[in-house]
Design a protein around this motif. Structure first.
Motif, short mmCIF file in Angstrom:
data_model
loop_
_atom_site.label_atom_id
_atom_site.label_comp_id
_atom_site.label_asym_id
_atom_site.label_seq_id
_atom_site.Cartn_x
_atom_site.Cartn_y
_atom_site.Cartn_z
N CYS A 1 0.85 -1.20 0.00
CA CYS A 1 0.00 0.00 0.00
C CYS A 1 0.88 1.24 0.00
O CYS A 1 2.04 1.21 0.42
CB CYS A 1 -0.92 0.02 1.22
SG CYS A 1 -2.10 -1.35 1.30
N TRP B 1 -0.51 -0.32 -6.93
CA TRP B 1 -0.60 -0.30 -5.47
C TRP B 1 -1.91 -0.95 -5.04
O TRP B 1 -2.95 -0.75 -5.66
CB TRP B 1 -0.53 1.12 -4.94
CG TRP B 1 0.78 1.80 -5.18
CD1 TRP B 1 1.08 2.68 -6.18
CD2 TRP B 1 1.98 1.63 -4.42
NE1 TRP B 1 2.38 3.09 -6.09
CE2 TRP B 1 2.96 2.47 -5.02
CE3 TRP B 1 2.32 0.88 -3.30
CZ2 TRP B 1 4.26 2.55 -4.53
CZ3 TRP B 1 3.60 0.97 -2.80
CH2 TRP B 1 4.56 1.80 -3.41
N LYS B 2 -1.85 -1.72 -3.96
CA LYS B 2 -3.08 -2.32 -3.43
C LYS B 2 -4.06 -1.25 -2.95
O LYS B 2 -5.27 -1.41 -3.07
CB LYS B 2 -2.74 -3.26 -2.26
CG LYS B 2 -1.89 -4.45 -2.63
CD LYS B 2 -1.59 -5.30 -1.40
CE LYS B 2 -0.72 -6.50 -1.77
NZ LYS B 2 -0.39 -7.32 -0.56
N LYS B 3 -3.50 -0.19 -2.43
CA LYS B 3 -4.33 0.89 -1.87
C LYS B 3 -3.48 2.15 -1.78
O LYS B 3 -2.29 2.08 -1.44
CB LYS B 3 -4.83 0.49 -0.49
CG LYS B 3 -5.82 1.43 0.17
CD LYS B 3 -6.08 0.99 1.61
CE LYS B 3 -6.61 -0.42 1.67
NZ LYS B 3 -6.79 -0.89 3.06
#
Length: 583
Positions: free
Chosen positions: A264, A317-319
């Motif tokens: 993230c 990015w995951k988050k």
């Protein structure tokens, strides 16, 4: 990916509004001493507006704002900056000299040090890292940690103390300094009191539940009063659900790791509070810092994150989580929330808003910076705040969607492992919040909100008219006044106490080395006489210490204390977004 958020590249970001690229955060091109003035002022005639006698080098996305937005950061005069550096240089030289004398036993060392037989072990104390503490901070330590022996309301009582060894140790004289005007506590709405409805309800809660719970919420510490508090907070914020915690600092530091992790990206304002910084570091996420309240810097980081992805792998990015505060407690500035939300929506990021200082202190209903700008609470993914300021209590909260709160109940360390909030504290929050919301069948909450706004405008205006350099937004009850030189930090605090005014002074490393300051916190509990007394003392000390650095002439207003122009700042809902401020 569009190169920038301009009218030609991105249309209709929020409710048909156009997001124009900003130029905020850049250095003034003028000579030292000019004001970096951030001003958004909407007029029906769509005419450009310029504040007199101030240089403005910033074009903002005014279409996202529905009210005036004025912030001023007058640059440090060059001569003052040079003298400040020279002052710190002299202090550093004498500090090394004193360390040399201590090392040879000529001067007694009061600091904790390793014993000779433990020299071969890993050191517990780093002498070089403590250089500032023992040689600079100790000399003016009497300005902090003063014992208070009363309610820290609009006035307070201080325990008198003296030191015979240059502030290494203190001795109480047995005397009490009575009726010191409190200009340092975060008592924005005046609920830090031991009489009245809040105190009575907290006393009744103590008789019913006791003081402590002795268990976590997930075990035997979940009381009905906690459930009531969380439901009330959710209604106050305008969100689906909320969760309360016993400590404000831990609300940030222990919940951010539950919201972000490896893979993230966290984008953090460079002036974010230590609790946000700690939480981001504990999360294990990648952290990138953008310039304070600078939307160009934030957008560049967002754009680069989308284009390049994660380092080495370039995977998405995951988050992406944006961390900002409502009011920045050292600068007195207010987050440019409409622009942050526009960027967040465009780049599909998440927004974490810390309203520790803004909740209760801003907005026509005391709903914080979201209420102040008239925005939809649903546009903020995670709404965080504390009960330690405007509510006169302790702890913090997180509000948002029900799924978010349910997730945190089972994943947050401060939920699973921390003892439940004390019942009297919970009741203090419930009662004060109902007063603010008007659910106590009185107008006391609205009156306090109005009084705080009026006091803030009056106090800031008077300081500027006196010639002091004041930082921050015109509506912020946090009022930093620049001191600059290190010797004036201790001198200002001591001189104000002599005049029965309690203040907070701040210096390096809490601030940039040449931007030492005094920080005043305005309260609804302050009367006009109290503010005038404090202002008179500040002006007198300012003359003695030569603190009136401003190069701009602010003429006293010919109107009454609450002029019609200022009333527009309080209720600007009739003004529609239309114009930009330019040179």
């Amino acid at each position: 990916m569009p190169p920038s958020m301009t009218e030609s590249s991105v249309n209709k970001l929020i409710n048909g509004d156009v997001c124009h690229r900003t130029a905020n955060g850049k250095k003034s091109s003028g000579r030292n001493g000019f004001v970096k003035n951030h001003c958004l002022f909407q007029q029906p005639q769509q005419k450009k507006y310029r504040r007199p006698s101030e240089k403005n080098n910033h074009v903002h996305n005014a279409s996202l704002y529905n009210k005036p937005f004025v912030e001023q950061f007058e640059e440090t005069p060059l001569f003052v900056a040079v003298l400040t550096y020279v002052g710190y240089g002299i202090l550093t030289i004498f500090g090394y000299l004193r360390d040399f004398l201590r090392n040879w036993g000529i001067e007694k060392c009061h600091l904790a040090r390793e014993r000779d037989e433990q020299k071969d072990f890993v050191p517990l104390y780093q002498d070089f890292e403590n250089f500032y503490t023992r040689n600079l901070y100790m000399r003016i330590r009497d300005n902090w940690n003063r014992p208070i022996c009363s309610v820290p309301g609009a006035k307070m009582d201080l325990v008198e103390r003296t030191s015979k060894d240059y502030n290494w140790t203190f001795e109480h004289t047995g005397k009490v300094v009575k009726d010191v005007i409190n200009m340092g506590s975060y008592n924005y709405l005046g609920f830090a009191e031991n009489t009245g409805r809040c105190a009575d309800s907290a006393t009744g809660s103590t008789h019913k539940y006791g003081v402590g719970v002795g268990s976590t919420r997930s075990e035997m510490g979940n009381l009905d009063i906690h459930e009531e508090l969380e439901q009330l907070v959710a209604r106050f914020l305008g969100v689906e659900s909320s969760m309360a915690f016993g400590m404000g600092f831990a609300t940030n530091s222990m919940n951010i790791p539950a919201l972000a992790g490896k893979g993230c990206l966290i984008l953090s304002d460079e002036l974010n509070h230590a609790s946000l910084v700690l939480g981001a570091r504990l999360s294990g996420a990648t952290i990138r810092v953008f310039k304070h309240n600078n939307m160009v810097s934030l957008e560049k980081l967002l754009r680069d994150a989308i284009v390049h992805g994660q380092p080495r792998t370039h995977r998405p990015w995951k988050k992406i989580l944006i961390l900002v505060e409502g009011i920045y407690s050292m600068e007195g500035s207010i987050v440019r929330l409409p622009e942050v939300i526009a960027l967040k929506k465009h780049y599909k990021a998440y927004l974490y808003l810390d309203e520790a200082h803004s909740i209760g202190a801003l907005g026509p209903r005391g709903g914080g910076v979201v209420d102040y700008f008239g925005l939809d609470p649903k546009d903020v993914d995670i709404m965080m705040g504390t009960f330690t300021k405007s509510f006169g209590a302790a702890g913090g909260y997180i509000g948002g969607k029900r799924e978010l709160i349910d997730y945190l109940r089972s994943h947050s360390h401060s939920s699973i492992y921390a003892t439940a909030m004390s019942p009297p504290v919970s009741q203090q929050i419930i009662t004060s919040m109902k007063i603010i919301m008007g659910e106590d069948d009185t107008t006391l909450g609205a009156e306090r909100l109005k009084q705080l706004s009026e006091n803030t405008i009056y106090f800031r205006r008077k300081l500027r008219e006196m010639g002091f350099i004041i930082y921050g937004n015109d509506d912020s009850p946090v009022v930093p006044m620049m001191l600059y030189m290190p010797a004036k930090i201790g001198a200002f605090g001591r001189e104000m106490v002599k005049r029965n005014i309690g203040t907070v002074v701040v210096g390096f490393p809490a601030t940039p080395i040449i931007e030492s300051r005094a920080r005043f916190c305005v309260s609804a509990a302050h009367t006009r006489d109290m503010l005038d007394t404090a202002l008179e003392a500040i002006s007198e000390v300012g003359d003695v210490l030569q603190l009136k650095y401003s190069r701009h002439h602010h003429f006293p207003s010919s109107l009454g204390p609450w002029s019609s122009a200022e009333s527009l700042l309080l209720e600007p809902s009739h003004v529609k977004p239309s114009c930009h401020i330019t040179n």
